[in-house]
Design a protein around this motif. Sequence first.
Motif, PDB file in Angstrom:
ATOM      1  N   THR A 109       0.886  -1.296  -0.168  1.00  0.00           N
ATOM      2  CA  THR A 109       0.132  -0.114  -0.148  1.00  0.00           C
ATOM      3  C   THR A 109       1.096   1.383  -0.084  1.00  0.00           C
ATOM      4  N   VAL A 110       0.685   2.242  -0.898  1.00  0.00           N
ATOM      5  CA  VAL A 110       1.469   3.553  -1.000  1.00  0.00           C
ATOM      6  C   VAL A 110       0.202   4.474  -0.587  1.00  0.00           C
ATOM      7  N   THR A 111       0.555   5.381   0.219  1.00  0.00           N
ATOM      8  CA  THR A 111      -0.101   6.560   0.533  1.00  0.00           C
ATOM      9  C   THR A 111       0.532   7.821   0.456  1.00  0.00           C
ATOM     10  N   VAL A 112      -0.006   8.565  -0.211  1.00  0.00           N
ATOM     11  CA  VAL A 112       0.951  10.003  -0.441  1.00  0.00           C
ATOM     12  C   VAL A 112       0.076  11.317   0.031  1.00  0.00           C
ATOM     13  N   ASN A 113       0.687  11.873   1.103  1.00  0.00           N
ATOM     14  CA  ASN A 113       0.031  13.074   1.615  1.00  0.00           C
ATOM     15  C   ASN A 113       0.803  14.304   1.174  1.00  0.00           C
ATOM     16  N   ILE A 114      -0.014  15.501   0.856  1.00  0.00           N
ATOM     17  CA  ILE A 114       0.809  16.457   0.181  1.00  0.00           C
ATOM     18  C   ILE A 114       0.339  17.854   0.778  1.00  0.00           C
ATOM     19  N   GLU A 115       0.996  19.106   1.230  1.00  0.00           N
ATOM     20  CA  GLU A 115       0.635  20.125   1.563  1.00  0.00           C
ATOM     21  C   GLU A 115       0.788  21.112   0.355  1.00  0.00           C
ATOM     22  N   THR A 116      -0.030  21.969   0.046  1.00  0.00           N
ATOM     23  CA  THR A 116      -0.179  22.726  -1.212  1.00  0.00           C
ATOM     24  C   THR A 116       0.776  23.746  -0.972  1.00  0.00           C
ATOM     25  N   GLY A 117       1.637  23.988  -2.059  1.00  0.00           N
ATOM     26  CA  GLY A 117       2.700  24.868  -1.875  1.00  0.00           C
ATOM     27  C   GLY A 117       4.008  24.280  -1.312  1.00  0.00           C
ATOM     28  N   ALA A 118       4.015  23.133  -0.602  1.00  0.00           N
ATOM     29  CA  ALA A 118       5.288  22.613  -0.039  1.00  0.00           C
ATOM     30  C   ALA A 118       5.089  21.218  -0.238  1.00  0.00           C
ATOM     31  N   GLY A 119       6.039  20.576   0.792  1.00  0.00           N
ATOM     32  CA  GLY A 119       6.138  19.047   0.450  1.00  0.00           C
ATOM     33  C   GLY A 119       5.153  18.115   1.176  1.00  0.00           C
ATOM     34  N   GLY A 120       5.613  17.229   1.623  1.00  0.00           N
ATOM     35  CA  GLY A 120       4.590  16.123   1.796  1.00  0.00           C
ATOM     36  C   GLY A 120       5.090  14.807   2.547  1.00  0.00           C
ATOM     37  N   SER A 121       4.491  13.850   2.495  1.00  0.00           N
ATOM     38  CA  SER A 121       5.019  12.523   2.962  1.00  0.00           C
ATOM     39  C   SER A 121       4.559  11.372   2.165  1.00  0.00           C
ATOM     40  N   VAL A 122       5.423  10.448   2.083  1.00  0.00           N
ATOM     41  CA  VAL A 122       5.109   9.055   1.493  1.00  0.00           C
ATOM     42  C   VAL A 122       5.000   7.744   2.356  1.00  0.00           C
ATOM     43  N   THR A 123       4.088   7.065   2.320  1.00  0.00           N
ATOM     44  CA  THR A 123       4.044   5.968   3.222  1.00  0.00           C
ATOM     45  C   THR A 123       3.847   4.985   2.376  1.00  0.00           C
ATOM     46  N   ILE A 124       5.049   3.929   2.640  1.00  0.00           N
ATOM     47  CA  ILE A 124       5.079   2.470   1.981  1.00  0.00           C
ATOM     48  C   ILE A 124       4.916   1.484   2.812  1.00  0.00           C
ATOM     49  N   GLU A 125       4.119   0.631   3.023  1.00  0.00           N
ATOM     50  CA  GLU A 125       3.524  -0.410   3.954  1.00  0.00           C
ATOM     51  C   GLU A 125       3.487  -1.641   3.243  1.00  0.00           C
ATOM     52  N   ASN A 126       4.341  -2.703   3.182  1.00  0.00           N
ATOM     53  CA  ASN A 126       4.378  -3.856   2.870  1.00  0.00           C
ATOM     54  C   ASN A 126       3.649  -4.824   3.680  1.00  0.00           C
ATOM     55  N   LEU A 127       2.233  -5.017   3.438  1.00  0.00           N
ATOM     56  CA  LEU A 127       1.259  -5.766   4.068  1.00  0.00           C
ATOM     57  C   LEU A 127       1.496  -7.199   4.322  1.00  0.00           C
ATOM     58  N   THR A 128       2.363  -7.752   3.323  1.00  0.00           N
ATOM     59  CA  THR A 128       2.525  -9.197   3.483  1.00  0.00           C
ATOM     60  C   THR A 128       3.841  -9.374   4.547  1.00  0.00           C
ATOM     61  N   GLN A 129       4.883  -8.547   4.334  1.00  0.00           N
ATOM     62  CA  GLN A 129       6.024  -8.850   5.262  1.00  0.00           C
ATOM     63  C   GLN A 129       5.726  -7.827   6.573  1.00  0.00           C
ATOM     64  N   ASN A 130       4.597  -7.192   6.538  1.00  0.00           N
ATOM     65  CA  ASN A 130       4.510  -6.424   7.952  1.00  0.00           C
ATOM     66  C   ASN A 130       5.318  -5.284   8.497  1.00  0.00           C
ATOM     67  N   LYS A 131       5.857  -4.548   7.226  1.00  0.00           N
ATOM     68  CA  LYS A 131       6.824  -3.349   7.157  1.00  0.00           C
ATOM     69  C   LYS A 131       6.177  -2.321   6.659  1.00  0.00           C
ATOM     70  N   LYS A 132       6.578  -1.060   7.358  1.00  0.00           N
ATOM     71  CA  LYS A 132       6.157   0.098   6.809  1.00  0.00           C
ATOM     72  C   LYS A 132       6.998   1.389   7.200  1.00  0.00           C
ATOM     73  N   THR A 133       7.023   2.131   6.238  1.00  0.00           N
ATOM     74  CA  THR A 133       7.929   3.467   6.577  1.00  0.00           C
ATOM     75  C   THR A 133       7.239   4.687   5.976  1.00  0.00           C
ATOM     76  N   THR A 134       7.636   5.987   6.706  1.00  0.00           N
ATOM     77  CA  THR A 134       6.756   7.113   6.304  1.00  0.00           C
ATOM     78  C   THR A 134       7.961   7.974   5.939  1.00  0.00           C
ATOM     79  N   GLN A 135       8.049   8.496   4.719  1.00  0.00           N
ATOM     80  CA  GLN A 135       9.328   9.380   4.350  1.00  0.00           C
ATOM     81  C   GLN A 135       8.564  10.904   4.347  1.00  0.00           C
ATOM     82  N   GLU A 136       9.148  11.988   4.874  1.00  0.00           N
ATOM     83  CA  GLU A 136       9.079  13.110   4.637  1.00  0.00           C
ATOM     84  C   GLU A 136       9.731  13.895   3.402  1.00  0.00           C
ATOM     85  N   VAL A 137       8.984  14.307   2.545  1.00  0.00           N
ATOM     86  CA  VAL A 137       9.616  14.725   1.313  1.00  0.00           C
ATOM     87  C   VAL A 137       9.682  15.860   0.954  1.00  0.00           C
TER      88      VAL A 137
END
Length: 238
Positions: A109-137
Motif C-alpha cells: 500500500t502506498v499513501t501520499v499526503n501533500i501540502e499545497t505549496g510545500a512538501g509532503g509525506s509518502v508512506t509505503i507499507e508491505n502488508l505481506t511482510q508487515n513492514k512500513k515506512t513514512t518518508q517526509e519529502v
Amino acid sequence: MKVSVSFIAAWLAFVAQAAYDQNRAGAVLKAPSGSAFKSVTGTFTVPEDLTGDNRLSVWVGIGDSLTQTYVLGGGVSFNKTLSTWSGFFPGTSVDTTAAVPASSGDNVTVTVNIETGAGGSVTIENLTQNKKTTQEVSAPGNADPSALTALVADWWVQAYQVIPGELVKVPNFGTITFTGVSATTHNGTNVPVSGAGAYEIQGSSGEMWSNTTISSSGISVRRRAGPGCDASDPCGNQ
C-alpha cells in the motif's frame, strides 16, 4: 540501492496530455474545480514474472496539473532487483528498500499526503511482510510554491529506460490492480476514482501494450499480448 536519476527523469518523460503514453499506463484523476488533493492511496500486488533486463515501476502520486511538472509519489520498482522508493519529481528520490523490502507477490500500500505549496509525506507499507515506512519529502528547492497545486492524483504502471534514448521495453507484468483506491481533497471530499481518465502504453509504431479499466472499486492495468487489437485482446479503456 539508490534509484537512478535517469529513472526519475523517466517518470514523466512524456507529458500526460492525451490518453496514450510511450511508457505508462494507469489512471489520472482531476480534482474538482476550486479544490486540490490532500491524500491519495492504493494497494497493489508486486508482479511475479519480472526478470532480466525488464524495468518496471508501480507507483502512486499527486501531481501539480495534467502537465505534471511536479509530482510527489512512491512505489515499487524492478531493475535487476525489486526496490521501494519515494520522491518529489524532479527532485532526487529516496530508496526505502532497507526499511520496506518488496518481493514478488507481496501486497503493498502506498499513501501520499501533500501540502499545497510545500512538501509532503509518502508512506509505503508491505502488508505481506508487515513492514512500513513514512518518508517526509520536501518539494524541489527551485519550485515556485504557487505551482505546487496538487490538482491530479495518479496510479501508474510504468516501463522505463535507464539510459536516455534507450528503447523502452514493456515487461510482461500480467495484470496489476490497484485496490483500496482513494483520493481526498484538502476539504475532506473523497473524489470517486471512477471519474479518472485511463492512459495506455502505445509504442512509437502504434502498438498498444496495455489495457486499463477503471471502476468504482479500483484500477486494473493488463499487459496486452501483442500489437493487434481485436475482441479477444482489446485496446484502450475497454
